[in-house]
Motif scaffolding. Structure first.
Motif, PDB file in Angstrom:
ATOM      1  N   ASN A   1      -1.277   4.161  -0.310  1.00 48.03           N
ATOM      2  CA  ASN A   1      -0.734   4.924   0.072  1.00 48.03           C
ATOM      3  C   ASN A   1       0.130   5.840  -0.511  1.00 48.03           C
ATOM      4  O   ASN A   1       0.480   6.505  -1.316  1.00 48.03           O
ATOM      5  CB  ASN A   1      -0.844   5.831   1.412  1.00 48.03           C
TER       6      ASN A   1
ATOM      7  N   VAL B   1       0.770   5.013  -4.270  1.00 45.84           N
ATOM      8  CA  VAL B   1      -0.024   6.907  -4.771  1.00 45.84           C
ATOM      9  C   VAL B   1       1.257   7.427  -4.330  1.00 45.84           C
ATOM     10  O   VAL B   1       1.873   8.325  -5.283  1.00 45.84           O
ATOM     11  CB  VAL B   1      -1.027   7.203  -4.828  1.00 45.84           C
ATOM     12  N   PHE B   2       1.812   7.606  -3.516  1.00 46.34           N
ATOM     13  CA  PHE B   2       2.815   8.248  -3.262  1.00 46.34           C
ATOM     14  C   PHE B   2       4.008   8.482  -3.876  1.00 46.34           C
ATOM     15  O   PHE B   2       4.757   9.505  -3.963  1.00 46.34           O
ATOM     16  CB  PHE B   2       3.507   8.320  -1.343  1.00 46.34           C
TER      17      PHE B   2
ATOM     18  N   ALA C   1       1.901  14.960  -2.857  1.00 47.35           N
ATOM     19  CA  ALA C   1       1.819  13.509  -3.496  1.00 47.35           C
ATOM     20  C   ALA C   1       1.183  12.921  -1.792  1.00 47.35           C
ATOM     21  O   ALA C   1       0.096  12.058  -1.854  1.00 47.35           O
ATOM     22  CB  ALA C   1       3.109  12.682  -3.758  1.00 47.35           C
ATOM     23  N   ALA C   2       1.487  13.781  -0.771  1.00 54.64           N
ATOM     24  CA  ALA C   2       0.666  13.264   0.292  1.00 54.64           C
ATOM     25  C   ALA C   2      -0.404  13.259   0.922  1.00 54.64           C
ATOM     26  O   ALA C   2      -1.526  11.738   0.862  1.00 54.64           O
ATOM     27  CB  ALA C   2       1.596  13.125   2.035  1.00 54.64           C
TER      28      ALA C   2
ATOM     29  N   ALA D   1      -2.086  11.172  -1.671  1.00 50.67           N
ATOM     30  CA  ALA D   1      -2.230   9.128  -1.490  1.00 50.67           C
ATOM     31  C   ALA D   1      -3.539   9.477  -0.451  1.00 50.67           C
ATOM     32  O   ALA D   1      -3.860   8.489  -0.523  1.00 50.67           O
ATOM     33  CB  ALA D   1      -0.967   9.077  -0.950  1.00 50.67           C
TER      34      ALA D   1
ATOM     35  N   ALA E   1      -6.613   6.511   0.407  1.00 48.15           N
ATOM     36  CA  ALA E   1      -6.439   5.054   0.566  1.00 48.15           C
ATOM     37  C   ALA E   1      -7.744   5.673   1.294  1.00 48.15           C
ATOM     38  O   ALA E   1      -7.840   4.685   2.275  1.00 48.15           O
ATOM     39  CB  ALA E   1      -5.313   5.190   1.333  1.00 48.15           C
TER      40      ALA E   1
ATOM     41  N   GLN F   1       7.525   8.296   4.249  1.00 53.45           N
ATOM     42  CA  GLN F   1       5.870   8.718   4.256  1.00 53.45           C
ATOM     43  C   GLN F   1       5.739   7.393   5.130  1.00 53.45           C
ATOM     44  O   GLN F   1       4.549   7.104   5.903  1.00 53.45           O
ATOM     45  CB  GLN F   1       5.205   8.386   2.966  1.00 53.45           C
TER      46      GLN F   1
END
Length: 152
Positions: A45, A48-49, A63-64, A67, A71, A128
């Motif tokens: 996560n 990717v974030f 983005a979150a 991600a 995940a 995050q």
């Protein structure tokens, strides 16, 4: 005594169930496994974030979300097979419940992320990371009790 009164009498109170659950070695082993799986999902996560939010300039909420999608797939498979050993249940039903619990935890973490970034000015990746950690207990309890619970 009618049927609803019988059910009430035979059901242990919540504090009794919690106390019993805390004393169970199996629950602590499952929590450890869940945290290991979560650790791999956490790393996926955050990677990717960071790629999306920092390197590519994608808005932190988008983005979150992306991600999370990457995940959650990893986490479902590992939790189903390793953490909860729920191979005998119907995978489709377990996936639907797992995704539901994950979305609830995700929405909680998204609110924390937004609060930390927009209101407190925290760095995006740190915010995050914190939001994912804070959502972990909600995720574990929901998945243990509902997604992969006994009799499911």
């Amino acid at each position: 005594m009618n049927a609803s009164e019988e059910t009430f009498v035979t059901q242990p109170r919540v504090h009794t169930r919690v106390r019993h659950g805390l004393r169970s070695t199996e629950n602590w082993i499952q929590l450890f496994k869940f945290l290991c799986v979560g650790g791999s999902g956490y790393a996926i996560n955050l990677a990717v974030f960071a790629l999306l939010a920092v390197s590519l300039g994608v808005h932190h909420l988008v983005a979150a979300t992306l991600a999370f999608i990457v995940a959650v797939s990893n986490n479902f498979w590992l939790n189903r097979h390793w953490t909860f050993g729920a191979r005998d249940g119907h995978a489709g039903f377990q996936a639907a419940r797992f995704f539901t619990v994950s979305v609830v935890a995700f929405l909680f973490s998204l609110a924390v992320l937004e609060l930390l970034v927009s209101s407190l000015g925290a760095p995006k990746v740190l915010a995050q990371a914190i939001s994912l950690i804070l959502a972990t207990p909600l995720n574990f309890v929901g998945n243990k009790m509902w997604s992969f619970g006994q009799g499911r």
